[in-house]
Design a protein around this motif. Structure first.
Motif, PDB file in Angstrom:
ATOM      1  N   UNK A  69      48.912 -66.948  74.096  1.00  0.00           N
ATOM      2  CA  UNK A  69      47.583 -67.154  74.468  1.00  0.00           C
ATOM      3  C   UNK A  69      46.874 -68.084  73.520  1.00  0.00           C
ATOM      4  N   UNK A  70      45.544 -68.343  73.466  1.00  0.00           N
ATOM      5  CA  UNK A  70      44.907 -69.224  72.841  1.00  0.00           C
ATOM      6  C   UNK A  70      45.009 -68.825  71.406  1.00  0.00           C
ATOM      7  N   UNK A  71      45.197 -67.541  71.062  1.00  0.00           N
ATOM      8  CA  UNK A  71      45.165 -66.948  69.885  1.00  0.00           C
ATOM      9  C   UNK A  71      46.431 -66.931  69.264  1.00  0.00           C
ATOM     10  N   UNK A  72      47.591 -67.198  70.002  1.00  0.00           N
ATOM     11  CA  UNK A  72      48.936 -67.158  69.576  1.00  0.00           C
ATOM     12  C   UNK A  72      49.629 -68.339  69.960  1.00  0.00           C
ATOM     13  N   UNK A  73      49.474 -69.538  69.321  1.00  0.00           N
ATOM     14  CA  UNK A  73      50.220 -70.874  69.517  1.00  0.00           C
ATOM     15  C   UNK A  73      50.704 -71.261  68.236  1.00  0.00           C
ATOM     16  N   UNK A 234      46.869 -60.137  66.938  1.00  0.00           N
ATOM     17  CA  UNK A 234      46.342 -61.538  66.527  1.00  0.00           C
ATOM     18  C   UNK A 234      44.963 -61.391  65.632  1.00  0.00           C
ATOM     19  N   UNK A 235      44.524 -60.154  65.849  1.00  0.00           N
ATOM     20  CA  UNK A 235      43.282 -59.657  64.812  1.00  0.00           C
ATOM     21  C   UNK A 235      43.284 -58.191  64.919  1.00  0.00           C
ATOM     22  N   UNK A 294      41.739 -58.352  78.151  1.00  0.00           N
ATOM     23  CA  UNK A 294      40.874 -59.286  77.487  1.00  0.00           C
ATOM     24  C   UNK A 294      40.890 -60.784  78.101  1.00  0.00           C
ATOM     25  N   UNK A 295      42.358 -61.025  78.399  1.00  0.00           N
ATOM     26  CA  UNK A 295      42.686 -62.306  78.887  1.00  0.00           C
ATOM     27  C   UNK A 295      44.018 -62.407  79.074  1.00  0.00           C
ATOM     28  N   UNK A 296      44.571 -63.569  79.684  1.00  0.00           N
ATOM     29  CA  UNK A 296      45.975 -63.617  80.054  1.00  0.00           C
ATOM     30  C   UNK A 296      47.025 -63.044  78.817  1.00  0.00           C
ATOM     31  N   UNK A 297      47.585 -62.124  78.918  1.00  0.00           N
ATOM     32  CA  UNK A 297      48.555 -61.562  77.972  1.00  0.00           C
ATOM     33  C   UNK A 297      47.714 -61.162  76.540  1.00  0.00           C
ATOM     34  N   UNK A 298      46.577 -61.003  76.719  1.00  0.00           N
ATOM     35  CA  UNK A 298      45.843 -60.512  75.427  1.00  0.00           C
ATOM     36  C   UNK A 298      45.190 -59.035  75.808  1.00  0.00           C
ATOM     37  N   UNK A 330      38.018 -68.787  74.164  1.00  0.00           N
ATOM     38  CA  UNK A 330      39.289 -68.966  74.687  1.00  0.00           C
ATOM     39  C   UNK A 330      38.923 -70.461  75.428  1.00  0.00           C
ATOM     40  N   UNK A 331      39.151 -71.574  74.807  1.00  0.00           N
ATOM     41  CA  UNK A 331      38.716 -72.817  75.568  1.00  0.00           C
ATOM     42  C   UNK A 331      39.801 -73.143  76.634  1.00  0.00           C
TER      43      UNK A 331
END
Length: 350
Positions: A69-73, A234-235, A294-298, A330-331
């Motif tokens: 996800x944008x938070x786990x890269x 992630x948070x 919340x989002x893809x896989x999040x 999430x850009x």
């Protein structure tokens, strides 16, 4: 995962030139049979802990791109076993590699009768890494602790931290260092790696603030933003993380994902994606565990008291507002509109 061009030797292969798409690099190092590869297999590749007994020896640097996800890269670099003299005989090689390392994760097998050798290698590696890259951060996993008593775990954690603190002070090196006690047979390794990956999440302060705001407006107890693929959070909100609460939330993610794949609408992967499935689970103490996409896989997983049962409409509106707040961070994902009945985006309501 893919293996790089050659074994760890005096020179770094060209494939190591720079991080993929600017992703931070997390190096996993340790002595032979420390368990570093097993940790990555269990957490990021869903391997059963019992299957790790048959993992082959790591013969060369293996890189795994994590793009959940944008938070786990990030990039995970699994190194071959470190020998006692590795940082001396291959100093130039490791110095070059450490220049691009964001976090050094060192794994120590606590079941060894004497882990002084692992500690000595750790001290040499951290000193070399800090001189090559002053911004490097160090995480030590005192691993394979599932069969040990709480007192033994605490003593080992304290001993490693004190030894490293003394060594770094003597070398006049200021290196952020934390020590965790872990095992692949319980949730301790997930909690430790959650805190590791949070260090490379630039959005962490904003996400934590959003979670705090959600709990204050909804009168909640604890909340996590969880990557459904790895179950790492992630948070979390700013209150101290309660281990059993995180374990409960992690199990809820497992249940919802499994049920979604079996009974959900059929998609490209044959089941409902985690981000499309939500749930509310009641506990025996009257509390509720809410899981919201919340989002893809999040997913958001929040523990609420039974008093929220009478405020379902307000809670739904606050979840909607939180989801839109997070999606704005999430850009790489296009934020879809709210689901029917969720209302308009906005600030959580008092």
């Amino acid at each position: 995962a893919r293996e790089l061009a050659g074994p760890a030797g005096p020179r770094a292969p060209r494939a190591m030139a720079g991080p993929t798409e600017g992703k931070p690099r997390i190096f996993f190092m340790g002595l032979r049979k420390s368990g570093k590869t097993s940790i990555q297999k269990v957490v990021f590749q869903k391997m059963s802990p019992h299957e790790t007994l048959f993992i082959e020896k790591t013969g060369m640097i293996v890189k795994t791109d994590i793009n959940n996800s944008p938070f786990l890269q990030c990039e995970l670099w699994d190194f071959p076993s470190i020998e006692p003299d590795s940082f001396t005989t291959k100093q130039a090689h490791f110095s070059e590699l450490f220049q691009s390392c964001a976090i050094l994760v060192w794994v120590i097998d606590i079941q060894q009768e004497d882990y002084a050798e692992a500690l000595s290698s750790l001290q040499a590696g951290v000193a070399l890494a800090a001189r090559a890259n002053p911004s490097v951060q160090v995480e030590v996993l005192v691993h394979k602790a599932d069969t040990l008593g709480d007192e033994v775990k605490f003593d080992a954690q304290r001993d490693v931290h004190e030894a490293m603190t003394v060594e770094l002070a003597a070398a006049r090196l200021a290196v952020p260092l934390r020590v965790f006690v872990t095992s692949i047979y319980d949730h301790s390794v997930y909690e430790a790696l959650s805190k590791v990956v949070q260090r490379v999440n630039r959005q962490l302060p904003l996400l934590q603030s959003a979670l705090d705001h959600l709990l204050s407006k909804s009168v909640g107890d604890q909340a996590f933003l969880v990557d459904a693929l790895s179950k790492l959070y992630v948070a979390s909100d700013s209150s101290p993380v309660d281990g059993p609460t995180y374990e409960l939330c992690s199990d809820v993610v497992d249940v919802v994902v499994d049920v979604g794949h079996i009974y959900g609408a059929r998609g490209a992967e044959g089941g409902a994606a985690p981000a499309e499935s939500g749930a509310v689970i009641g506990l025996s103490n009257g509390s509720l565990v809410h899981l919201q996409p919340v989002g893809r896989h999040t997913v958001l997983v929040a523990v609420m008291g039974d008093r929220v049962r009478r405020r379902a409409g307000l809670l739904s509106a606050n979840f909607c507002a939180f989801r839109e707040t997070v999606r704005a961070l999430m850009p790489q994902e296009r934020a879809p509109g709210p689901a029917p009945g969720e209302g308009s985006p906005g600030t959580p309501r008092a």
